[in-house]
Write a protein that holds these residues in place. Sequence first.
Motif, PDB file in Angstrom:
ATOM      1  N   LEU A  67       0.831  -1.202   0.000  1.00 24.98           N
ATOM      2  CA  LEU A  67       0.000   0.000   0.000  1.00 24.98           C
ATOM      3  C   LEU A  67       0.867   1.255   0.000  1.00 24.98           C
ATOM      4  N   ALA A  68       1.995   1.189   0.717  1.00 29.77           N
ATOM      5  CA  ALA A  68       2.899   2.344   0.750  1.00 29.77           C
ATOM      6  C   ALA A  68       3.481   2.608  -0.635  1.00 29.77           C
ATOM      7  N   VAL A  69       3.899   1.535  -1.334  1.00 32.30           N
ATOM      8  CA  VAL A  69       4.434   1.718  -2.688  1.00 32.30           C
ATOM      9  C   VAL A  69       3.371   2.307  -3.599  1.00 32.30           C
ATOM     10  N   ASN A  70       2.149   1.789  -3.471  1.00 32.42           N
ATOM     11  CA  ASN A  70       1.074   2.291  -4.315  1.00 32.42           C
ATOM     12  C   ASN A  70       0.824   3.768  -4.051  1.00 32.42           C
ATOM     13  N   SER A  71       0.816   4.161  -2.768  1.00 31.49           N
ATOM     14  CA  SER A  71       0.526   5.571  -2.502  1.00 31.49           C
ATOM     15  C   SER A  71       1.712   6.457  -2.856  1.00 31.49           C
ATOM     16  N   VAL A  72       2.954   5.924  -2.727  1.00 27.04           N
ATOM     17  CA  VAL A  72       4.094   6.713  -3.208  1.00 27.04           C
ATOM     18  C   VAL A  72       3.977   6.949  -4.706  1.00 27.04           C
ATOM     19  N   GLY A  73       3.552   5.908  -5.452  1.00 31.59           N
ATOM     20  CA  GLY A  73       3.348   6.085  -6.883  1.00 31.59           C
ATOM     21  C   GLY A  73       2.290   7.134  -7.176  1.00 31.59           C
ATOM     22  N   THR A  74       1.196   7.095  -6.412  1.00 35.60           N
ATOM     23  CA  THR A  74       0.137   8.091  -6.621  1.00 35.60           C
ATOM     24  C   THR A  74       0.646   9.489  -6.320  1.00 35.60           C
ATOM     25  N   LYS A  75       1.419   9.618  -5.232  1.00 36.20           N
ATOM     26  CA  LYS A  75       1.959  10.937  -4.884  1.00 36.20           C
ATOM     27  C   LYS A  75       2.940  11.412  -5.949  1.00 36.20           C
ATOM     28  N   THR A  76       3.685  10.459  -6.578  1.00 33.97           N
ATOM     29  CA  THR A  76       4.583  10.852  -7.655  1.00 33.97           C
ATOM     30  C   THR A  76       3.795  11.414  -8.826  1.00 33.97           C
ATOM     31  N   VAL A  77       2.701  10.763  -9.165  1.00 36.52           N
ATOM     32  CA  VAL A  77       1.845  11.253 -10.246  1.00 36.52           C
ATOM     33  C   VAL A  77       1.369  12.667  -9.926  1.00 36.52           C
ATOM     34  N   LEU A  78       0.904  12.856  -8.684  1.00 36.23           N
ATOM     35  CA  LEU A  78       0.415  14.184  -8.291  1.00 36.23           C
ATOM     36  C   LEU A  78       1.541  15.209  -8.336  1.00 36.23           C
TER      37      LEU A  78
END
Lengths: 197, 92
Positions: free
Chosen positions: B31-42
């Motif tokens: 979940l942390a990797v997924n949210s880091v990816g989302t934050k990178t997109v943002l």
Amino acid sequence: MIITLIDIALLTFMGATAIAILRLRSLFAVVMLSGIYSLLAASMFVVLDAVDVAFTEAAVGAGISTVLMIAVLALTGERERTPSHTPLLPMVVVVLTGAALIYATFDMPAFGDANAPVNLHVAPRYLNESFAEVGLPNVVTSVLASYRGYDTLGEVTVIFTAAVAVMLLIGGRKGDDAGIKKEPADDTEPDDDGGTA
Amino acid sequence: MFAVTAFAVLIALGIALARAFMGPTVFDRILAVNSVGTKTVLLIAVLGFLTGRPDFLDIAIVYALINFIGVVAVLKYVKYGDVAHSGTSEDG
């Protein structure tokens, strides 16, 4: 100013991730963290205006590498064995190499220097005349597809050969039981499906 | 305005990173990797507007796709113990 602060924050995150990768013994967590490291590096490249490099880093580093590493984990164990030797000598070698590389960067022109050799040789011609000569609005595409067309053709040939070789190695083993057998490590628990490829 | 947004995204990135470092279970880290990816997109999207060039938005969309594929592969590994398992499809 703002960009500098973002640079500092991203580099801090990357450093913290690298240290966490070094200290963790669970290889699954290490794979996850290296994916995070790759995403942070891609953000760093975007900040540095190297969007195409960032794109490659995200696709290869965060995407394909994570999948490949996970596939490797399926064949091997999930725990890293505690090293038996002291890391002192490798540490000295790495520090000395890093110091030599940093010393070498002092000879490089400053970042964005207009008088740097890379900005004087062919770059002005690419920037000024590529639209008239090639007709593409993106200069990078003009350089890759036209000015360095043979170079790109060679790269594509190399990648195609590699893809064919990988498909021959992996794709031809369907229904074959002689896959890579898992070596019994002393500190890993056995998988339920034998770990065949 | 965009600067404040960028810093908010960076702080969220730091929090997700902390969860990835500590995360006791596998799913915390995924979940942390997924949210880091989302934050990178943002972050990439905000950076595009911050520097006055919103052309990078498509790059952010491609990042979101890559993030999705990686998480699917990781979850397949966690569930089946093998990326090439034909539980859903052939490709991993």
